[in-house]
Design a protein around this motif. Structure first.
Motif, PDB file in Angstrom:
ATOM      1  N   MET A 177       0.824  -1.203   0.000  1.00  0.00           N
ATOM      2  CA  MET A 177       0.000   0.000   0.000  1.00  0.00           C
ATOM      3  C   MET A 177       0.867   1.266   0.000  1.00  0.00           C
ATOM      4  N   LYS A 178       1.941   1.191   0.797  1.00  0.00           N
ATOM      5  CA  LYS A 178       2.837   2.341   0.882  1.00  0.00           C
ATOM      6  C   LYS A 178       3.488   2.616  -0.466  1.00  0.00           C
ATOM      7  N   LYS A 179       3.879   1.541  -1.175  1.00  0.00           N
ATOM      8  CA  LYS A 179       4.492   1.703  -2.492  1.00  0.00           C
ATOM      9  C   LYS A 179       3.507   2.320  -3.489  1.00  0.00           C
ATOM     10  N   PHE A 180       2.244   1.894  -3.371  1.00  0.00           N
ATOM     11  CA  PHE A 180       1.209   2.428  -4.262  1.00  0.00           C
ATOM     12  C   PHE A 180       1.013   3.928  -4.034  1.00  0.00           C
ATOM     13  N   ILE A 181       0.930   4.324  -2.777  1.00  0.00           N
ATOM     14  CA  ILE A 181       0.753   5.750  -2.449  1.00  0.00           C
ATOM     15  C   ILE A 181       1.949   6.555  -2.927  1.00  0.00           C
ATOM     16  N   THR A 182       3.137   5.975  -2.757  1.00  0.00           N
ATOM     17  CA  THR A 182       4.355   6.654  -3.220  1.00  0.00           C
ATOM     18  C   THR A 182       4.345   6.826  -4.732  1.00  0.00           C
ATOM     19  N   LEU A 183       3.913   5.774  -5.433  1.00  0.00           N
ATOM     20  CA  LEU A 183       3.842   5.827  -6.894  1.00  0.00           C
ATOM     21  C   LEU A 183       2.853   6.887  -7.351  1.00  0.00           C
ATOM     22  N   VAL A 184       1.688   6.912  -6.704  1.00  0.00           N
ATOM     23  CA  VAL A 184       0.675   7.919  -7.049  1.00  0.00           C
ATOM     24  C   VAL A 184       1.206   9.324  -6.796  1.00  0.00           C
ATOM     25  N   ALA A 185       1.889   9.506  -5.680  1.00  0.00           N
ATOM     26  CA  ALA A 185       2.450  10.813  -5.329  1.00  0.00           C
ATOM     27  C   ALA A 185       3.474  11.255  -6.370  1.00  0.00           C
ATOM     28  N   LYS A 186       4.303  10.301  -6.827  1.00  0.00           N
ATOM     29  CA  LYS A 186       5.309  10.624  -7.842  1.00  0.00           C
ATOM     30  C   LYS A 186       4.653  11.017  -9.165  1.00  0.00           C
ATOM     31  N   ILE A 187       3.594  10.272  -9.520  1.00  0.00           N
ATOM     32  CA  ILE A 187       2.877  10.585 -10.761  1.00  0.00           C
ATOM     33  C   ILE A 187       2.255  11.975 -10.692  1.00  0.00           C
ATOM     34  N   LEU A 188       1.616  12.269  -9.549  1.00  0.00           N
ATOM     35  CA  LEU A 188       1.000  13.588  -9.378  1.00  0.00           C
ATOM     36  C   LEU A 188       2.045  14.689  -9.410  1.00  0.00           C
TER      37      LEU A 188
END
Length: 310
Positions: free
Chosen positions: A1-12
């Motif tokens: 979950m943490k990796k997913f949030i990090t990925l989304v944050a990077k994309i944004l």
């Protein structure tokens, strides 16, 4: 979950960076152009000297022939813009004053535009590339409902008004693709083939317009002589008493609605063709500038008898 949030944050974050870069690129292009339109021509200019500056909507753009003023020795430019309201006319004059334009006389077409205080999307968008580079533009737009989105979201204004200031216009500006907007000293002549020769003004109600009040104040502060006029319409118009109602609110406005009569002088009911515009301009020059070279201005508005309604 943490990796997913990090990925989304990077994309944004990447999207935000991209929007900022695109915003900077588009804005930079517009900041280095002055020959495709009237807004950028004024914004990217320095102090200029004019005897006469013309402001207003298409009923200024199509009705005043600067060439005829120039023949009288009056340096003139027609900054009327088709589709513009008094919102944009006021802002144009603010920018001219801010750039220390020396203007002896402003001729303002203010007739049908008196009935609203709205912005014209098609013309107001032309100012948006400069909104972060001008406190004057920022303040002028600050009361609009979508101001926060236009001002604070990077690149939003270029997306929202893509057809007007988006990629195609930016590309044409960057490649210096010519337009005819600044030709003929800003005057746009219309052809003689008549279009719609009917109009109905009965639903329009002139108001005490805050942008007209701004224009009067700007002229007073900068010592510009202001001549405000209402321009002709074709014979087949309902609700011509609109012009009389406007004069009751603003008696200083010169009612020149019937200076040119005859539908052969009109391209559409609200716009004269080139022959009509030249006849009208000649009448304006004679009325306001014809007595001597030092200029004589009428103070009291002219009240004309209205045409017979059809």
């Amino acid at each position: 979950m943490k990796k997913f949030i990090t990925l989304v944050a990077k994309i944004l974050l990447m999207i935000l960076v991209l929007l900022i870069v695109l915003d900077w690129t588009y804005t930079t292009v517009y900041l280095h152009s002055s020959n495709r339109g009237k807004v950028e021509n004024v914004f990217n200019s320095k102090a200029r000297n004019y005897d006469v500056v013309i402001l207003g909507s298409s009923r200024a753009n199509n009705h005043f022939v600067p060439e005829l003023f120039e023949k009288k020795g009056l340096k003139t430019f027609n900054y009327g813009m088709s589709g513009a309201h008094l919102f944009e006319a006021s802002l144009m004059l603010k920018l001219m004053a801010e750039r220390h334009y020396k203007i002896k006389t402003v001729i303002l077409e203010a007739d049908l535009g008196l009935c609203n205080e709205k912005e014209s999307d098609a013309i107001a968008a032309k100012f948006l590339p400069y909104i972060h580079h001008s406190e004057t533009i920022k303040k002028h737009f600050s009361k609009l409902e979508n101001f926060n989105a236009l001002y604070y979201i990077p690149f939003y204004r270029y997306i929202d008004f893509d057809a007007l200031i988006g990629f195609r216009e930016m590309y044409n500006t960057a490649t210096d693709k010519p337009t005819n907007i600044l030709d003929n000293l800003g005057y746009h002549p219309l052809g003689h083939k008549p279009g719609n020769m009917k109009n109905d003004l009965t639903a329009l109600k002139p108001i005490r317009n805050k942008y007209y009040e701004e224009i009067k104040q700007i002229c007073k502060q900068n010592h510009y002589n202001l001549i405000t006029v209402m321009t002709p319409m074709c014979t087949n118009v309902k609700g011509l008493d609109y012009f009389e109602k406007a004069n009751k609110i603003y008696p200083e406005i010169h009612n020149l609605e019937n200076v040119v009569e005859g539908d052969q002088y009109f391209s559409s009911c609200g716009h004269m063709n080139d022959a009509g515009a030249r006849m009208f301009t000649a009448a304006v020059i004679e009325r306001f500038f014809g007595k001597n070279k030092k200029f004589r201005y009428e103070i009291k508005a002219t009240h004309n008898n209205k045409k017979t309604k059809h």
